[in-house]
Design an enzyme around this catalytic site. Structure first.
Site, PDB file in Angstrom:
ATOM      1  N   ALA A 155     112.035  36.640  65.406  1.00  0.00           N
ATOM      2  CA  ALA A 155     111.506  35.693  66.391  1.00  0.00           C
ATOM      3  C   ALA A 155     112.267  34.363  66.346  1.00  0.00           C
ATOM      4  O   ALA A 155     113.157  34.165  65.514  1.00  0.00           O
ATOM      5  CB  ALA A 155     110.017  35.470  66.152  1.00  0.00           C
ATOM      6  N   HIS A 156     111.897  33.474  67.241  1.00  0.00           N
ATOM      7  CA  HIS A 156     112.627  32.222  67.372  1.00  0.00           C
ATOM      8  C   HIS A 156     112.564  31.376  66.101  1.00  0.00           C
ATOM      9  O   HIS A 156     111.547  31.274  65.458  1.00  0.00           O
ATOM     10  CB  HIS A 156     112.205  31.407  68.592  1.00  0.00           C
ATOM     11  CG  HIS A 156     110.747  31.156  68.766  1.00  0.00           C
ATOM     12  ND1 HIS A 156     110.254  30.448  69.827  1.00  0.00           N
ATOM     13  CD2 HIS A 156     109.669  31.535  68.045  1.00  0.00           C
ATOM     14  CE1 HIS A 156     108.952  30.394  69.746  1.00  0.00           C
ATOM     15  NE2 HIS A 156     108.570  31.036  68.689  1.00  0.00           N
ATOM     16  N   ASN A 157     113.742  30.813  65.790  1.00  0.00           N
ATOM     17  CA  ASN A 157     113.883  29.875  64.677  1.00  0.00           C
ATOM     18  C   ASN A 157     113.764  30.497  63.303  1.00  0.00           C
ATOM     19  O   ASN A 157     113.664  29.775  62.308  1.00  0.00           O
ATOM     20  CB  ASN A 157     112.900  28.702  64.833  1.00  0.00           C
ATOM     21  CG  ASN A 157     113.195  27.935  66.102  1.00  0.00           C
ATOM     22  OD1 ASN A 157     112.446  28.010  67.072  1.00  0.00           O
ATOM     23  ND2 ASN A 157     114.321  27.267  66.130  1.00  0.00           N
TER      24      ASN A 157
END
Lengths: 341, 341, 341
Positions: B240-242
């Protein structure tokens, strides 16, 4: 060159109270911690309040009571997180649609392209499709016969939309998503094999829906599979045939709704939450990550099941044995209780 | 025609001690059990030592102490499994890149194609992309604006790389993988719907990374999502993001890292292992299959949680009831303990 | 215009006994509850018998004993559900193949296209591929060198078939599926990284197999990965390298077979069922949803493991603590039992 905006412009858009210098230029968004000159940061979670003093942000979005102890430029909003979300579009690096149809796209002569539609290279659009104004179809995507896209949809590259899929306005589909593949319907043929049940329904997706990468929404067996308005779905999700997903519901990665599940409005499903076929989940239900719903839920609230709690692998091996002995444990406990008297 | 090599050539490449006939021709790799004439087999797992006597392999890779009891041709290495892995490339049937750009590929005029790049049919490459020397881009793949591929990357067919994705050298991406789709970021809009948080970060992937089919690595919300060097990721994984994934970490199928997870170096995640958002996992952690990490891990070691142990479905139904009664079981036990005194 | 058929034609095809009007026109299939004029409905599950009286269906497929209390038109079959499945193809809205090769398809000159093959726009087919008569290849799909498709395969849009994949007759592959990507094989290189093990095997898929959207079947490391005849596989499934799946087995969404698993014939895997690498599961085994097989199964039957039962999140938090204390609970129980004597 990176575009920038004055803090005053941003305040006007967000309808925020501005304290400080309206002319300062904002060229990016950031967290309080990582902000550099030119950045607009935001303070949403109170646990980061201590970062307010040290931030190098050009300006900060925050709540009124927080602004009183901050000497820098700021935008005051009741909901700073929503303000950050609303302004984020201004700084997006996603390439803007160009309003052109690439000459390599293969578009059936019967297709109805409304105004200002962008179609990327090697896109294939079959007979009778309608593509609403302002839509942008990414490279190498496919749209099957008779499907309809409302205005302002953003279809990324390598998306597959089968025939007879009806999509509302402002819908985003990410790469690798597949809308309208056959539901998993087969009857045992009495000879050890399977007779396919052709899936005669379609898919209907509401307005302002976002569907993540590699997520699948299958077409219905007889009636349509339905995804309501303002539904947000993460990557790797499976919505099986004839599910109905209520408006405003959020579904995290790897969730699966088995066939004919009715999911209410404004539900939130954590990652890997699954619902058994033909069950209903009422409005305003939260399923925590890994929750496995095996009977219908009729009362709003938060529900869980899960893998076991995390422990060392050595401890887990012992615990696994004990789980297998739970019936025995209960029987032994009962005998003790009976003997006590 | 199948290519073959002399055992002597192979020994030289692997820096192995050769016992037997250096001129024998090797045309394939095999297990000891299934080897036929012309095959080079290997003995890595001691439990297969008994197969050494009966093998029909032309030659065998093995350890010195095993060689003493084997009369056939052999290559002696401290790590036969690594030797087998190293020589496997010589027998790969994967079609070699041809160094051509197919005329049907749609490549923006600004794209910087370095030396000896192969681009398959119907590939689409957007503005400002840089493709390093020796890269091979498979048919129908898409690379978004501003993305950069280091030298010698192998991008399979139907891969989607969004804009502003920075990929190192020697990276392999399998079909259906999606790099740089939007992270799942939305703020409740106060009216039952969701305000999209545009994802302003990109993705950075290190050198010698392999990413499996239908795996997704989302772009960051503000900063980039980062995958380190020598990371290997199986099919159907969600990053997922980051997230930040440390060098040398291995991630099996259906694992999911929720947003902003920091995963250390040289970790090994079994299938379906999941980590809750914003947690950290230190270096050298093994998560067994299905492990669900709900708090940060600061001590190297092996951790587990899991579905319950496998049992007959009848026994499981009883056990499930008992799990629901665990609190009651503990209370009854406490009462017995108190009465005892 | 929607096609319709006489009830008599349908009865003849299904070899059903017809009671009522053979000339009535049937233009669709439906459930008893949702049927409208012109629909043929079916009664398979006895719990819906009460809907028979009120249905507006033009005719109903049902069993003989049910027909006696029904005054409408009906088709009598021993297995109404199978009859419904068999007739469903007549009402499918899936666009029929047109028998043309689209001029934008990029097909290597060596490819052997048999009679009546349909190839969609922007399809890419590499050297030496054989495509059987009656096959239909959807837009933007890719077929790698040396692969072979038997007659009458239906390959949807955006499917990826790597090189050296052998597919039988009548196979359906849905969008986003990936057949023949590299198995996840790496040897630790002794320096914190991984040496890729090139995957030298291929994939063999039998006749009348259906594979869902975003499902992956990896190529073998040395020998082939094998999927038998009449196997049905839902979306988001992972079949790892060197698995062998027996004839007639059904696999629901998100199941994963790790490397070298042997799955028997006529097994049924519920969603998220997983099998650890190198294990065998015998014929006629049912794995319920979420079952996690950690040792080989040699006796036919139904097996389960699962996440914990669903409960309120508050109750789950307490239960999770108790699961962590199970070893302690057992020890306390033992002490009580010893003291009792």
């Amino acid at each position: 060159m990176k575009q920038d905006y004055s803090l005053g412009e941003i305040a006007a858009f967000l309808k925020a109270e501005l304290r400080g210098d309206a002319d300062v230029r904002i060229s990016g968004l950031s967290s309080l911690e990582n902000a550099v000159a030119g950045d607009l940061a935001f303070l949403a979670n109170p646990k980061y309040t201590s970062q307010l003093g040290g931030t190098r942000a050009e300006a900060v979005i925050l709540r009124g009571e927080q602004a009183d102890s901050f000497s820098g430029n700021c935008l005051i909003l009741k909901n700073p997180y929503l303000g950050y979300a609303e302004i984020s579009a201004w700084f997006s690096r996603t390439p803007a649609p160009d309003g052109n149809v690439h000459p390599s796209a293969v578009i059936h002569s019967s297709v109805d392209l409304k105004d200002n539609v962008s179609v990327g290279a090697n896109v294939v659009v079959d007979e009778g499709v309608v593509i609403g104004s302002g839509c942008c179809i990414g490279a190498n995507s496919f749209i099957g016969g008779g499907s309809v896209l409302g205005a302002d949809c953003l279809i990324a590259a390598n998306v597959s939309i089968y025939h007879d899929v009806i999509i509302g306005e402002g819908v985003t589909l990410h790469s690798g998503s597949v809308i309208g593949a056959d539901g998993f319907g087969f009857a045992p043929n009495g000879e050890g094999g399977w007779q396919k049940i052709h899936q005669l329904g379609g898919v209907r997706i509401g307005d302002w829906v976002e569907i993540g990468a590699c997520t699948t929404v299958d077409r219905g067996a007889l009636e349509d599979t339905v995804v309501g308005n303002s539904v947000i779905i993460d990557n790797h999700v499976q919505i099986a045939h004839n599910c109905v997903v209520g408006d405003g519901t959020a579904i995290a990665a790897f969730c699966a709704l088995a066939g004919s599940v009715k999911l209410g409005r404004n539900c939130v499903l954590g990652g890997y939450a699954t619902v058994t076929g033909h069950l209903s989940v009422c409005d305003n239900v939260t399923l925590t990550a890994h929750a496995y719903v095996t009977k219908s839920i009729k009362v709003p609230g938060s529900y869980s099941s899960s893998t076991t709690p995390l422990m060392s692998s050595i401890q887990w091996r012992k615990t696994a044995v004990r789980i297998g002995q739970l019936e025995d444990i209960v029987q032994r406990l009962k005998r003790l209780e009976e003997n006590k008297d």
